[in-house]
Design an enzyme around this catalytic site. Structure first.
Site, PDB file in Angstrom:
ATOM      1  CG  ASP A  76      -2.149   0.904   1.000  1.00 58.57           C
ATOM      2  OD1 ASP A  76      -3.245   0.359   0.836  1.00 58.57           O
ATOM      3  OD2 ASP A  76      -1.993   2.147   0.970  1.00 58.57           O
ATOM      4  CG  ASP A  92       2.494   3.472  -7.629  1.00 61.60           C
ATOM      5  OD1 ASP A  92       1.445   2.812  -7.784  1.00 61.60           O
ATOM      6  OD2 ASP A  92       2.767   4.495  -8.284  1.00 61.60           O
ATOM      7  CE  LYS A 157     -14.142  -2.743  -2.490  1.00 60.81           C
ATOM      8  NZ  LYS A 157     -14.156  -1.671  -1.460  1.00 60.81           N
TER       9      LYS A 157
END
Length: 300
Positions: A76, A92, A157
């Site tokens: 993260d 990243d 997601k």
């Protein structure tokens, strides 16, 4: 919110932990997994699930050896509080160097599973949110092509919308089996769902550096793809049917329903618990500092 309350009672950092648990109940995504990467991991609820489902059972198994313990890497941009058995990389996911760091932690091997619960700060404009989210997924796919072994799985997601079929076709280039799943802990009012991609099989001769060129061809008249996804829901022989599955125990808690608060053991009213782990470096930290400074200045 029943899942928000249960998350604190069971020691999860966020209610999203239940989403990954319910996806696993339906798809058995943790079976045989020894190396796993959690993209956009902060504040760490999915990393917690990975630790409890994979690392901790192996650690306390009488037959398990140190070298057999599962490896979990969480990535993260923001730092997060430590989790047992989880290696944290602050980086990243769109940068190839981040992939190199992950592979080094895996001693040159690749991951069996990559999960991503990342999402942008939503605007409420569904078309905008869907587009930005799809770009985040493709950024995740960029690192997946570097770190996921053939036959591996990718969970990400998504935001459902008019261009969902295009994203589905892009994922199908790399995964023969793609299912869009809606866990029971995900509110019906939310446009979120999760792409469950199985059996990673990149095209023959594929070079990860050519990913965006390949994705741009999907749906174009000259793309040569078997999956024509040039527009939303297509008609005729090119129409794309996306497998969509609701997962989770149907007799379990409904995320859109209100439940009465239980009494404490001593008969007193329910006492709300504090969050398990507040963010250690939230992007709004500077705003909080300025607000406190302003209040102190006003009081003085």
């Amino acid at each position: 919110d029943i899942y928000y309350r249960k998350a604190k009672e069971e020691g999860w950092r966020a209610r999203s932990a239940f989403k990954l648990l319910q996806i696993d109940e339906e798809f058995n995504i943790f079976q045989g997994v020894k190396r796993v990467v959690d993209l956009c991991a902060a504040p760490g609820s999915w990393s917690q699930v990975l630790s409890r489902q994979l690392y901790l059972p192996a650690k306390y198994s009488a037959e398990s050896k140190e070298e057999d313990l599962p490896l979990i890497v969480a990535i993260d941009l923001q730092p997060m509080a430590p989790i047992e058995g989880v290696i944290q990389v602050q980086g990243d996911i769109t940068n190839a160097r981040t992939a190199e760091v992950v592979i080094r932690h895996f001693d040159g091997c690749k991951a069996d599973l990559v999960v991503c619960d990342g999402a942008p700060d939503v605007t409420g404009l569904h078309d905008m949110d869907e587009f930005v989210q799809s770009q985040l997924i493709l950024a995740g796919l960029t690192i997946v092509t570097h770190i996921l072994k053939e036959g591996g799985k990718f969970i990400a997601k998504i935001f459902r919308g008019k261009d969902t079929s295009l994203l589905y076709c892009q994922l199908k280039l790399f995964f023969p089996t793609v299912t869009f799943a809606k866990p029971k802990s995900s509110r019906n009012s939310s446009i979120e769902a999760f792409a469950v991609c199985e059996n990673y099989s990149p095209p023959e001769g594929f070079n990860p550096r050519d990913l965006h060129l390949l994705l741009e061809k999907v749906g174009s008249p000259s793309g040569g793809s078997d999956l024509d996804c040039s527009s939303g829901w297509l008609e005729g022989p090119n129409k794309v049917y996306i497998p969509f599955l609701a997962c989770g125990d149907l007799s379990g808690y409904d995320s859109d329903r209100s439940y009465p608060l239980p009494k404490e053991a001593d008969g007193s009213s329910y006492r709300s618990l504090d969050p398990i782990q507040p963010p250690i470096a939230p992007p709004y930290k500077r705003a909080i500092e300025l607000k406190k400074a302003s209040a102190q200045s006003f009081n003085s």
